[in-house]
Design an enzyme around this catalytic site. Structure first.
Site, PDB file in Angstrom:
ATOM      1  N   HIS A 144     -97.139 -25.910  38.025  1.00  0.00           N
ATOM      2  CA  HIS A 144     -97.190 -27.060  37.109  1.00  0.00           C
ATOM      3  C   HIS A 144     -95.900 -27.184  36.309  1.00  0.00           C
ATOM      4  O   HIS A 144     -95.110 -26.240  36.240  1.00  0.00           O
ATOM      5  CB  HIS A 144     -98.368 -26.913  36.131  1.00  0.00           C
ATOM      6  N   LYS A 151     -97.406 -27.445  30.445  1.00  0.00           N
ATOM      7  CA  LYS A 151     -98.840 -27.170  30.574  1.00  0.00           C
ATOM      8  C   LYS A 151     -99.203 -25.976  29.699  1.00  0.00           C
ATOM      9  O   LYS A 151     -98.568 -24.930  29.767  1.00  0.00           O
ATOM     10  CB  LYS A 151     -99.197 -26.890  32.030  1.00  0.00           C
TER      11      LYS A 151
END
Ligand code: NAD
Length: 243
Positions: free
Chosen positions: A128, A132
């Site tokens: 990600h 995040k």
């Protein structure tokens, strides 16, 4: 249709997707500080706001007999229990809470569950963007959990360590006996890989979300299906006919 959190990244994307759909009409856009009132007469509301506001927004909709499709995170057991109580007072109203609206991500979970019993060796990698906040991602944890359950059912135990010299934690977390690795790198959006290793072969399941539009087919599928799902539904797979 109305959207709560309409000025946000996801809410804005939902507004555009609804406006582009022939069978849906956008009648209301709400964001922080707006009076939700009668929700502009909408039949269905899509809610993408912030974890602390979402339960109140959803309860407001349910109290007015309006179905809700929810993408906001943070729905822990206490919040779900309270929502079940509210729904019990309004039979016929439906709420769908989907932690991941990307249909491909849901399919990876399903395929991984199928493959789990055929391979002794499996690892999950989730990748990600660096902003995040949680690791491993909720989707990776759920994938690992489903694989772990399928392995247990097939009589396979925890995934064995590849080496006896595995320094604690260096190879990532374990969820239900399945190793999960988290990568945070600039340029990434949301990606997941499940690697199954067997005798002389490897199976890779991979899903990539390149941008927020990847969530829209799932959101709209939820909007179109929610009328047939009274009560609380958690997980998009249940309205896609995958359960
Ligand atoms: P964002 O910060 O861009 O948007 C949130 C919006 O909610 C903002 O416009 C904010 O003003 C508004 N808001 C704040 N308080 C509010 C209130 N009380 N009532 C109404 N609106 C309020 O965030 P985002 O990237 O759009 O993400 C929103 C949520 O969706 C997050 O919880 C995120 O983790 C989640 N998300 C879920 C999925 C999924 O597939 N389920 C995908 C992406 C993001």
């Amino acid at each position: 249709m109305a959207v709560i959190g309409a000025s946000g990244r996801m809410g804005g994307e939902v507004c555009r997707a609804v406006e582009a759909a022939d069978d849906l009409e956008l009648v209301g856009r709400f964001d922080q500080g707006d009076d939700l009132g009668d929700l502009a007469g909408a039949d269905v509301v899509v809610e993408f706001s912030v974890p602390d506001a979402s339960p109140g927004n959803v309860a407001h909709c349910v109290d007015r007999g309006v179905d809700v499709v929810v993408g906001t995170t943070g729905w822990d057991d206490t919040r779900l229990e309270s929502l079940r109580g509210t729904l019990a007072e309004h039979p016929g109203v439906g709420v769908l809470i989907a932690p991941n609206f990307a249909i491909g991500a849901i399919l990876v979970m399903r395929f991984a569950q199928e493959a789990a019993r055929f391979y002794e060796s499996v690892e999950v990698i989730e990748l990600h963007h660096p902003a995040k906040v949680d690791a491993p991602s909720g989707t990776a944890a759920r994938t690992a959990s489903l694989i772990g359950a399928a392995r247990a059912e097939a009589g396979l135990g925890d995934v064995p360590d590849a080496t006896t010299q595995d320094p604690g934690g260096a190879r990532g977390a374990r969820v239900d006996g399945v190793p999960v690795h988290s990568v945070r790198l600039r340029g990434l959006v949301a990606h997941q890989e499940v690697l199954f290793g067997g005798e002389g072969e490897m199976l890779t399941l991979r899903h990539d979300s390149f941008d927020r539009s990847s969530f829209m087919p799932g959101v709209l599928a939820g909007v179109r299906a929610i009328g047939d799902h009274p009560g609380l539904t958690v997980g998009l797979e249940h309205v896609l006919g995958l359960d």
